[in-house]
Write a protein that holds these residues in place. Structure first.
Motif, PDB file in Angstrom:
ATOM      1  N   MET A   1       0.819  -1.188   0.000  1.00 28.26           N
ATOM      2  CA  MET A   1       0.000   0.000   0.000  1.00 28.26           C
ATOM      3  C   MET A   1       0.863   1.252   0.000  1.00 28.26           C
ATOM      4  SD  MET A   1      -2.949   1.162   2.630  1.00 28.26           S
ATOM      5  CE  MET A   1      -1.934   2.139   3.692  1.00 28.26           C
ATOM      6  N   LYS A   2       1.966   1.226   0.760  1.00 33.48           N
ATOM      7  CA  LYS A   2       2.846   2.396   0.808  1.00 33.48           C
ATOM      8  C   LYS A   2       3.386   2.718  -0.562  1.00 33.48           C
ATOM      9  CE  LYS A   2       4.096   1.173   5.522  1.00 33.48           C
ATOM     10  NZ  LYS A   2       5.104   0.536   6.361  1.00 33.48           N
ATOM     11  N   VAL A 139      -3.318   7.813   9.977  1.00 30.47           N
ATOM     12  CA  VAL A 139      -4.691   7.377   9.670  1.00 30.47           C
ATOM     13  C   VAL A 139      -4.906   5.941  10.134  1.00 30.47           C
ATOM     14  CG1 VAL A 139      -6.417   7.105   7.859  1.00 30.47           C
ATOM     15  CG2 VAL A 139      -4.738   8.925   7.686  1.00 30.47           C
ATOM     16  N   SER A 140      -3.902   5.091   9.903  1.00 32.10           N
ATOM     17  CA  SER A 140      -4.024   3.673  10.287  1.00 32.10           C
ATOM     18  C   SER A 140      -4.184   3.524  11.789  1.00 32.10           C
ATOM     19  CB  SER A 140      -2.805   2.883   9.813  1.00 32.10           C
ATOM     20  OG  SER A 140      -2.721   2.883   8.418  1.00 32.10           O
ATOM     21  N   GLU A 141      -3.401   4.302  12.560  1.00 31.76           N
ATOM     22  CA  GLU A 141      -3.493   4.229  14.025  1.00 31.76           C
ATOM     23  C   GLU A 141      -4.879   4.642  14.497  1.00 31.76           C
ATOM     24  OE1 GLU A 141      -0.350   6.606  15.575  1.00 31.76           O
ATOM     25  OE2 GLU A 141       1.223   5.116  15.156  1.00 31.76           O
ATOM     26  N   GLN A 180      -7.031   4.645   0.857  1.00 34.08           N
ATOM     27  CA  GLN A 180      -6.296   3.372   0.852  1.00 34.08           C
ATOM     28  C   GLN A 180      -6.303   2.711   2.216  1.00 34.08           C
ATOM     29  OE1 GLN A 180      -2.502   3.464  -1.137  1.00 34.08           O
ATOM     30  NE2 GLN A 180      -3.296   4.675  -2.838  1.00 34.08           N
ATOM     31  N   VAL A 181      -6.256   3.505   3.285  1.00 34.91           N
ATOM     32  CA  VAL A 181      -6.336   2.923   4.633  1.00 34.91           C
ATOM     33  C   VAL A 181      -7.706   2.280   4.840  1.00 34.91           C
ATOM     34  CG1 VAL A 181      -6.398   3.461   7.101  1.00 34.91           C
ATOM     35  CG2 VAL A 181      -4.592   4.418   5.670  1.00 34.91           C
ATOM     36  N   LEU A 182      -8.760   2.938   4.364  1.00 33.28           N
ATOM     37  CA  LEU A 182     -10.106   2.367   4.467  1.00 33.28           C
ATOM     38  C   LEU A 182     -10.185   1.032   3.722  1.00 33.28           C
ATOM     39  CD1 LEU A 182     -12.319   5.552   3.876  1.00 33.28           C
ATOM     40  CD2 LEU A 182     -12.112   4.278   6.017  1.00 33.28           C
ATOM     41  N   VAL A 183      -9.606   1.002   2.523  1.00 31.81           N
ATOM     42  CA  VAL A 183      -9.639  -0.228   1.720  1.00 31.81           C
ATOM     43  C   VAL A 183      -8.888  -1.346   2.433  1.00 31.81           C
ATOM     44  CG1 VAL A 183      -8.875  -1.288  -0.442  1.00 31.81           C
ATOM     45  CG2 VAL A 183      -9.935   0.973  -0.478  1.00 31.81           C
TER      46      VAL A 183
END
Length: 733
Positions: A1-2, A139-141, A180-183
């Motif tokens: 993803m990164k 965002v991920s955290e 992308q974090v949501l996905v």
């Protein structure tokens, strides 16, 4: 993803939707969302009081003058009066120094979680500074924590991100990070909502983000259908799909078995400026392999080669499996050679697939060559490879070689199972060596392996073929005593045995018993009985059985018709045989090589090579591939008729396809060339025949003894005399 986020940073896509019009793949009626996108709101923080202004100024000044390692100590005096709003006001003063922003943010969140607004501001600053990793982590955290109402929080978070966008970064890639974090978190519904939300502001998410979305959607069959819909809709809304996008949808279409639709999409790719790569072709090739479309696969492979692309090992293996299953083992060998040339090294699985394919097609000599090639290349055959080879050798009655391989396999410490033993038992049964078959059965039991129904059925079949029906019946009782129930194959073996000894009446009674036991006679049962009647010249009774089959809704197979064809040919009724082929074709049943072979053999016996050739041409025109027997029949027929040019051509073609001539075919060729006084060709064939280990008849030896004697080759003459005595006289006696 990164990596996907990083690559998307090289594209700027915050501009009016109308500028995507040129990328629309559909008609002009397509909608691109609002013609006038909504403006992003102006950010307006709370107003500072005089006290707040003074505190914020002192904190900002202190931060700018310190190092990160002393920040905690220097700001300690301000901790008691520090409020969440102070954080945003300080950020407004230091936002151009990204490292300072991070230090201050880390200090602030040690005391309490930042507000949603503060988090979004730092996120905007991180993306503007091209620190995608930090943005993604933030965002991920946040979304990694458990939330009581994630759906409501999504709406709030999205609004805060939009609210802080214009004045804190104005970099549209911040929405890619969030998307992308949501996905990745599996929040696909929310991701879809975000896409359309940003669309209303004139922001098109990057193709990398959308590709990630397609990939995650494609994780299930229902998701694949959704991915295909998204692919179409997003293209109309301005997403410029790339080759990876097309590859994802090609994969979905192939998994859904919409292969022709996938092929159409591959063709469209080039027209839309996205050139198919090796993944595109490999995906479509694998799809066609799944549905068994050999011709399409071969055309795609050729197209792939023309474009300078090389299939990967996975694709090569798919192609090989398909070709072997379709009986196209010669073509599969060509693919294997191409695979090696292009640096894709075949492994044990690839070789075993080919070996099994050649064995199933009856071309065991070609399988053995591959087996030797494996060992030469230090690719160790495993248990499956040995079993495939042993099974192939047993099917062609090469029991000496099969036993040698079995011993070699055990010597290498590879364990045999019921399948290997049953293959050997079957081979010995078919060779009429029942003593060895039962010996292997006993070895099985001693090793703790339990003979299954197939093993017993094989033994029963072997006994029945020798006419030992009573012993076969006793074995059936033994089998039932061990708790194993006979199956339809077992009953069919017994029916076959009774027919072999001419006891058709008893065979019919057994069929009635099958009905009572719940094992209804099938096409094989009826075909066996028809064969018995045909061999007795009772064609009318065979026809009656065929009608009974049809009345019961059983579909005759090509084997059924081959039995009838053999009956006609045995009685010299070749015209009826030709009518049978015509009838088969009308019913949509394609004759095989055996069907045509029976007719060609009869016409060869009648020395009517013109009719034989016409049948052969008709066979090829219908796509029926000649087998070893076809070539041997034609070669003998043309040789007897002294059509040596045709016979020699067929010989070369046959050898080229990996088939082997019989001793009778070699003899016919040699005699034909000798009658035409072409002794060099005859000598070459004689030596080839000897190399193959085939025994010539006395007449052939007499020819070459006379030729060598006449040429003064005394040593060769004596050698041939000794060989003739040993092979033609001693062994015969």
């Amino acid at each position: 993803m990164k990596r996907a986020i990083s690559s998307s940073l090289h594209r700027f896509h915050h501009f009016p939707l109308s500028s995507f019009a040129s990328f629309t793949p559909s008609s002009s009626s397509s909608s691109f969302g609002p013609s006038n996108p909504r403006p992003f709101p102006d950010y307006s923080p709370k107003k500072l009081t005089v006290t707040d202004t003074h505190l914020v100024h002192r904190i900002s000044t202190t931060i700018k003058q310190c190092r990160s390692d002393s920040l905690r100590r220097l700001l300690k005096p301000y901790e008691s009066n520090f409020k969440p709003d102070h954080f945003i006001w300080v950020l407004m003063d230091i936002k151009n120094d990204y490292n300072l922003v991070l230090d201050f943010f880390n200090w602030a969140r040690l005391r309490r979680d930042p507000s949603l607004e503060a988090l979004c501001i730092v996120l905007q600053i991180a993306v503007a500074a091209r620190d995608v990793r930090m943005a993604q982590r933030l965002v991920s955290e946040f979304w990694g924590r458990p939330h009581l109402n994630a759906h409501h929080l999504f709406d709030v978070f999205t609004e805060r991100l939009i609210y802080t966008y214009k004045d804190w970064g104005a970099d549209p890639h911040v929405f890619d990070v969030f998307f992308q974090v949501l996905v990745e978190a599996g929040m696909l519904l929310e991701a879809g909502k975000l896409f359309y939300k940003m669309l209303s502001y004139g922001v098109i998410l990057s193709v990398d983000s959308c590709n990630l979305f397609l990939t995650r959607l494609g994780g299930s069959f229902e998701g694949m259908r959704k991915a295909i819909r998204v692919f179409r809709e997003y293209a109309e809304l301005g997403v410029c799909w790339n080759t990876m996008s097309y590859n994802i949808i090609l994969h979905c279409l192939c998994k859904l078995e919409k292969i022709r639709e996938a092929h159409g999409l591959l063709v469209q790719m080039e027209f839309r400026g996205n050139f198919p790569d090796v993944v595109s072709y490999s995906t479509l090739i694998s799809g066609y392999c799944q549905v068994g479309e050999v011709e399409k696969v071969l055309k795609l492979v050729e197209e792939l080669r023309r474009k300078g692309l090389t299939p990967n090992e996975y694709t090569f293996n798919n192609i090989l499996v398909l070709l072997c299953e379709a009986g196209e083992v010669v073509e599969a060998t060509k693919v294997l050679r191409q695979m090696s040339k292009q640096g894709a090294f075949p492994d044990n699985v690839v070789y075993t697939t080919l070996i099994s394919g050649f064995c199933k097609s009856g071309n065991v000599s070609a399988a053995y060559k591959l087996f030797d090639e494996m060992r030469h290349k230090k690719i160790n055959p495993d248990f499956v490879t040995y079993t495939s080879m042993i099974h192939g050798l047993c099917q062609t009655r090469k029991m000496v070689e099969a036993n040698q391989l079995f011993s070699e396999m055990l010597g290498k410490g590879l364990e045999s199972d019921e399948v290997t033993y049953t293959a050997l038992i079957d081979g010995h049964c078919k060779s009429g060596n029942m003593k060895e078959a039962f010996s292997l059965h006993n070895q099985m039991v001693q090793k703790g392996l339990i003979p299954n129904v197939i093993t017993y059925t094989t033994l029963v079949d072997g006994l029945c073929k020798r006419g030992e029906v009573d012993i076969a019946n006793d074995l059936l009782h033994e089998m039932v005593g061990k708790g194993l129930q006979p199956n339809l194959c077992t009953y069919n073996a017994m029916v076959n045995g009774l027919c072999k000894i001419g006891n058709i009446e008893q065979a019919v009674k057994l069929m009635e018993e099958m009905d009572l036991a719940g094992f209804y006679p099938d096409t094989i049962t009826y075909t066996t009985l028809m064969d018995a009647h045909c061999k007795m010249g009772e064609m009318a009774k065979a026809h009656e059985l065929l009608q009974t089959m049809l009345d019961k809704g059983l579909q005759p197979t090509v084997v059924t018709f081959n039995v009838l064809m053999n009956g006609f040919c045995m009685l010299g009724m070749v015209e009826d045989g030709e009518r049978l082929i015509k009838w088969m074709l009308e019913k949509g049943i394609m004759p095989n090589a055996t069907t045509f072979n029976s007719l060609m053999k009869q016409y060869c016996i009648r020395k009517n090579m013109l009719a034989t050739t016409e049948i052969y041409k008709g066979m090829l025109a219908r796509g029926v591939k000649p087998d070893s027997n076809t070539y041997n029949i034609l070669i003998k027929g043309h040789s007897v008729a002294r059509n040596m040019k045709e016979a020699w051509y067929l010989h070369k073609e046959m050898v080229g396809k990996g088939f082997t001539l019989t001793a009778a075919s070699y003899s016919a060729l040699i005699k034909g060339f000798c009658k035409r006084r072409k002794f060099e060709e005859a000598r070459q064939l004689f030596e080839e025949m000897r190399t193959q280990g085939l025994v010539a008849d006395k007449e052939i030896y007499d020819i070459f003894v006379d030729v060598n004697y006449g040429e003064g080759n005394w040593d060769i003459t004596l050698e041939l005399c000794d060989e003739a005595i040993e092979k033609c006289l001693v062994k015969r006696n």
